[in-house]
Design an enzyme around this catalytic site. Structure first.
Site, short mmCIF file in Angstrom:
data_model
loop_
_atom_site.label_atom_id
_atom_site.label_comp_id
_atom_site.label_asym_id
_atom_site.label_seq_id
_atom_site.Cartn_x
_atom_site.Cartn_y
_atom_site.Cartn_z
CG ASP A 157 193.57 -0.14 115.24
OD1 ASP A 157 194.55 0.37 115.77
OD2 ASP A 157 193.60 -1.13 114.93
CB ILE A 158 193.73 6.49 114.64
CG1 ILE A 158 192.11 6.58 114.69
CG2 ILE A 158 194.41 7.41 113.79
CD1 ILE A 158 191.53 6.13 113.40
CD GLU A 159 197.66 0.18 114.11
OE1 GLU A 159 198.44 -0.16 113.53
OE2 GLU A 159 196.90 -0.54 115.09
CG LEU A 160 198.23 4.23 108.89
CD1 LEU A 160 197.46 3.66 107.49
CD2 LEU A 160 199.45 3.63 108.76
#
Ligand SMILES: *[C@@H]1O[C@H](CO)[C@@H](O)[C@H](O)[C@H]1NC(C)=O
Ligand SMILES: *[C@@H]1O[C@H](CO)[C@@H](O)[C@H](O)[C@H]1NC(C)=O
Ligand SMILES: *[C@@H]1O[C@H](CO)[C@@H](O)[C@H](O)[C@H]1NC(C)=O
Length: 304
Positions: A157-160
């Site tokens: 869940d790579i959001e940054l």
């Protein structure tokens, strides 16, 4: 005339014909519900979540610090404190979930945290950490915050931060297996295609399940009209690297900034369309806490 003769067909024959007609269709398109658990202490335990029988996939959220030389850190909000050994009793929950056939993934990343990969070597180091700490690898139990039970895989869940080296991390993780168990790789990209941060990782084609976030993303979410969402679903389902595709949604209006879909709209307008896709896998919800408040999964579980 037709209705007059219909009346003479015995009811039992009619029911038989109806069941022959409907059963194979619904059975072949049966999907499952994936849910995120871990970011609110008031959402029931992991064991209770699995015992509902509604969720074949549960993502434990989040390992939100890792990579680039940092000491990894797991955050399970009010559930327990991983740093002081407070979460090792989750091992019995993990085992009871797995006995019921639920697949459990550790979700890495999230909207708040400090994570990135600085090189291919860093990706390898993180992959070994994940394998030895949460999956089938070995580590002294003091280094296993969830105890000795092994999760089934890793959810991205790579959001940054940066997009770099997540493809390497996926390949390293997929190369491990133990006791005949496979390592599941899943992910929650944003609906604008390709995902800015996870696109190259997804392109490895190694993800078992992809639950796209069709929320907080106005260009590709429901906005009172299903057109943008369906168009985006079709783009994702055409991607050759996607094997199983899920519709990721907020479980309540307050669960996301935008993109909530009323139950009736999902059931009558959206599911009938996306279930035609051969890659349809089901629906994903953020999160168990919000689903408890809204009752969304109970309302749709028989339609998914
Ligand atoms: C390798 O990962 C560990 C966590 O297992 C971390 O503490 C360490 O800093 C990492 N090493 C390097 C060189 O990044
Ligand atoms: C790694 O950390 C260093 C120093 O804190 C920072 O300058 C660099 O941008 C980081 N690299 C990545 C890929 O995040
Ligand atoms: C939904 O949006 C599409 C494209 O923006 C438009 O063509 C269509 O008429 C809209 N449908 C409804 C029911 O408003």
């Amino acid at each position: 005339m037709a209705s007059k003769s219909l009346k003479f067909i015995p009811l039992i024959l009619l029911l038989l014909l109806l069941s022959l007609y409907t059963t194979p269709i619904s059975a072949s398109k049966k999907g499952g519900i994936a849910i995120y658990w871990g970011q609110n202490g008031n959402e029931g335990t992991l064991a209770q979540t699995c015992a509902t029988g509604k969720f074949p996939y549960v993502n434990l959220a989040f390992l939100n610090v890792f990579g680039n030389g940092s000491t990894p850190s797991l955050n399970l909000a009010g559930h327990c404190d991983p740093a002081s050994g407070g979460c090792v009793s989750l091992s019995s929950d993990i085992r009871s979930c797995q006995k019921q056939g639920v697949k459990l993934m550790l979700a890495i990343g999230g909207g708040i945290g400090r994570y990135s990969l600085s090189s291919k070597l860093d990706a390898k180091n993180v992959s070994l950490y994940l394998w030895n700490t949460f999956l089938g690898g070995k580590s002294p139990s003091v280094f296993r915050p969830l105890g000795d039970a092994a999760l089934d895989g890793i959810d991205f869940d790579i959001e940054l931060g940066s997009s770099q080296f997540y493809d390497d991390l996926v390949r390293y993780l997929k190369s491990y297996c133990g006791k005949g168990q496979k390592v599941y790789i899943t992910g929650a990209p944003q609906c604008p295609f390709p995902d800015r941060l996870m696109g190259s990782a997804l392109n490895t084609g190694l993800f078992d399940y992809v639950w796209v976030q069709f929320y907080n993303n106005p260009p590709c979410q429901y906005n009172g009209n299903i057109t943008n969402l369906i168009n985006s679903w079709n783009v994702w389902s055409k991607s050759s690297s996607i094997k199983k595709l899920f519709l990721g949604l907020p479980a309540a209006t307050q669960a996301a900034g935008s993109g909530f879909i009323p139950v009736e709209v999902l059931r009558s307008q959206i599911l009938p369309v996306i279930k035609k896709s051969p890659k349809y896998g089901g629906v994903m919800f953020w999160s168990k806490f919000w689903d408890d408040q809204s009752g969304y999964s109970s309302a749709i579980v028989s339609s998914v």
